[in-house]
Design a protein around this motif. Structure first.
Motif, PDB file in Angstrom:
ATOM      1  N   SER A   1     104.848  12.963  -4.668  1.00  0.00           N
ATOM      2  CA  SER A   1     104.860  12.075  -3.505  1.00  0.00           C
ATOM      3  C   SER A   1     103.493  11.434  -3.299  1.00  0.00           C
ATOM      4  N   LEU A   2     103.525  10.257  -2.707  1.00  0.00           N
ATOM      5  CA  LEU A   2     102.318   9.574  -2.279  1.00  0.00           C
ATOM      6  C   LEU A   2     102.591   8.887  -0.950  1.00  0.00           C
ATOM      7  N   ARG A   3     101.530   8.725  -0.183  1.00  0.00           N
ATOM      8  CA  ARG A   3     101.629   7.997   1.086  1.00  0.00           C
ATOM      9  C   ARG A   3     100.670   6.819   1.035  1.00  0.00           C
ATOM     10  N   LEU A   4     101.220   5.625   1.172  1.00  0.00           N
ATOM     11  CA  LEU A   4     100.392   4.424   1.238  1.00  0.00           C
ATOM     12  C   LEU A   4     100.251   3.993   2.693  1.00  0.00           C
ATOM     13  N   SER A   5      99.059   3.548   3.022  1.00  0.00           N
ATOM     14  CA  SER A   5      98.804   3.031   4.362  1.00  0.00           C
ATOM     15  C   SER A   5      98.268   1.615   4.277  1.00  0.00           C
ATOM     16  N   CYS A   6      98.563   0.842   5.306  1.00  0.00           N
ATOM     17  CA  CYS A   6      98.057  -0.522   5.385  1.00  0.00           C
ATOM     18  C   CYS A   6      97.520  -0.734   6.789  1.00  0.00           C
ATOM     19  N   ALA A   7      96.236  -0.989   6.868  1.00  0.00           N
ATOM     20  CA  ALA A   7      95.587  -1.249   8.152  1.00  0.00           C
ATOM     21  C   ALA A   7      95.431  -2.754   8.327  1.00  0.00           C
ATOM     22  N   ALA A   8      95.955  -3.273   9.423  1.00  0.00           N
ATOM     23  CA  ALA A   8      95.943  -4.716   9.669  1.00  0.00           C
ATOM     24  C   ALA A   8      94.922  -5.076  10.733  1.00  0.00           C
ATOM     25  N   SER A   9      94.278  -6.213  10.551  1.00  0.00           N
ATOM     26  CA  SER A   9      93.343  -6.720  11.554  1.00  0.00           C
ATOM     27  C   SER A   9      93.365  -8.237  11.534  1.00  0.00           C
ATOM     28  N   GLY A  10      93.005  -8.831  12.666  1.00  0.00           N
ATOM     29  CA  GLY A  10      92.936 -10.278  12.745  1.00  0.00           C
ATOM     30  C   GLY A  10      94.248 -10.965  13.052  1.00  0.00           C
ATOM     31  N   LEU A  11      95.281 -10.191  13.346  1.00  0.00           N
ATOM     32  CA  LEU A  11      96.576 -10.767  13.716  1.00  0.00           C
ATOM     33  C   LEU A  11      97.184  -9.961  14.842  1.00  0.00           C
ATOM     34  N   THR A  12      98.133 -10.569  15.551  1.00  0.00           N
ATOM     35  CA  THR A  12      98.856  -9.855  16.598  1.00  0.00           C
ATOM     36  C   THR A  12      99.911  -9.000  15.911  1.00  0.00           C
ATOM     37  N   PHE A  13      99.534  -7.769  15.620  1.00  0.00           N
ATOM     38  CA  PHE A  13     100.325  -6.915  14.741  1.00  0.00           C
ATOM     39  C   PHE A  13     101.772  -6.793  15.196  1.00  0.00           C
ATOM     40  N   GLY A  14     101.986  -6.634  16.476  1.00  0.00           N
ATOM     41  CA  GLY A  14     103.341  -6.445  16.993  1.00  0.00           C
ATOM     42  C   GLY A  14     104.230  -7.667  16.848  1.00  0.00           C
ATOM     43  N   GLY A  15     103.662  -8.799  16.467  1.00  0.00           N
ATOM     44  CA  GLY A  15     104.443 -10.006  16.274  1.00  0.00           C
ATOM     45  C   GLY A  15     104.881 -10.237  14.834  1.00  0.00           C
ATOM     46  N   TYR A  16     104.573  -9.300  13.961  1.00  0.00           N
ATOM     47  CA  TYR A  16     104.861  -9.457  12.534  1.00  0.00           C
ATOM     48  C   TYR A  16     105.738  -8.333  12.014  1.00  0.00           C
ATOM     49  N   ASP A  17     106.752  -8.711  11.249  1.00  0.00           N
ATOM     50  CA  ASP A  17     107.425  -7.735  10.406  1.00  0.00           C
ATOM     51  C   ASP A  17     106.456  -7.379   9.281  1.00  0.00           C
ATOM     52  N   MET A  18     106.485  -6.126   8.856  1.00  0.00           N
ATOM     53  CA  MET A  18     105.560  -5.667   7.823  1.00  0.00           C
ATOM     54  C   MET A  18     106.343  -5.140   6.629  1.00  0.00           C
ATOM     55  N   GLY A  19     105.796  -5.351   5.455  1.00  0.00           N
ATOM     56  CA  GLY A  19     106.521  -4.917   4.269  1.00  0.00           C
ATOM     57  C   GLY A  19     105.606  -4.502   3.136  1.00  0.00           C
ATOM     58  N   TRP A  20     106.234  -3.939   2.117  1.00  0.00           N
ATOM     59  CA  TRP A  20     105.548  -3.573   0.886  1.00  0.00           C
ATOM     60  C   TRP A  20     106.304  -4.189  -0.293  1.00  0.00           C
ATOM     61  N   PHE A  21     105.539  -4.734  -1.193  1.00  0.00           N
ATOM     62  CA  PHE A  21     106.057  -5.236  -2.453  1.00  0.00           C
ATOM     63  C   PHE A  21     105.299  -4.524  -3.566  1.00  0.00           C
TER      64      PHE A  21
END
Length: 124
Positions: free
Chosen positions: A16-36
């Protein structure tokens, strides 16, 4: 806008692995987030997505039942937990943000922002 992905590495098949993505500079709650993810010589494929609130999640067929995605809007963070990893999961994984997408089928060309990617290697 910055999407900083972390948590990649080398793991044996079944691990198992856990990937994290820290976001800045945007209104985070206004964006759907995804992984490709993108393997050498292949197209960028959808892995997982999560809605603004976190109530809806979406997965690519090859990872259903093995990966989960979650988000913490208070911390501007999205997490991908990958279980039962297989060698075919080996790829560079990219975090992405899209404004109020609201779709179950994700296309890489629709994303508004991308992180730089983190390498995941699964050995057999």
């Amino acid at each position: 806008v910055q999407l900083q992905a972390s948590g990649g590495g080398l793991v044996q098949a079944g691990g198992s692995l856990r990937l994290s993505c820290a976001a800045s500079g945007l209104t985070f709650g206004g964006y759907d987030m995804g992984w490709f993810r993108q393997a050498p010589g292949k197209e960028r494929d959808f892995v997982a997505g999560i809605s603004l609130s976190g109530r809806s999640t979406y997965f690519g067929d090859s990872v259903k039942g093995r990966f989960t995605i979650s988000r913490d809007n208070a911390k501007n963070m999205v997490t991908l937990l990958m279980n039962n990893l297989k060698p075919e999961d080996t790829a560079v994984y990219y975090c992405a943000a899209v404004l109020r997408y609201g779709r179950g089928s994700w296309y890489w060309g629709d994303m508004n922002y991308w992180g730089k990617g983190t390498q995941v290697t699964v050995s057999s």
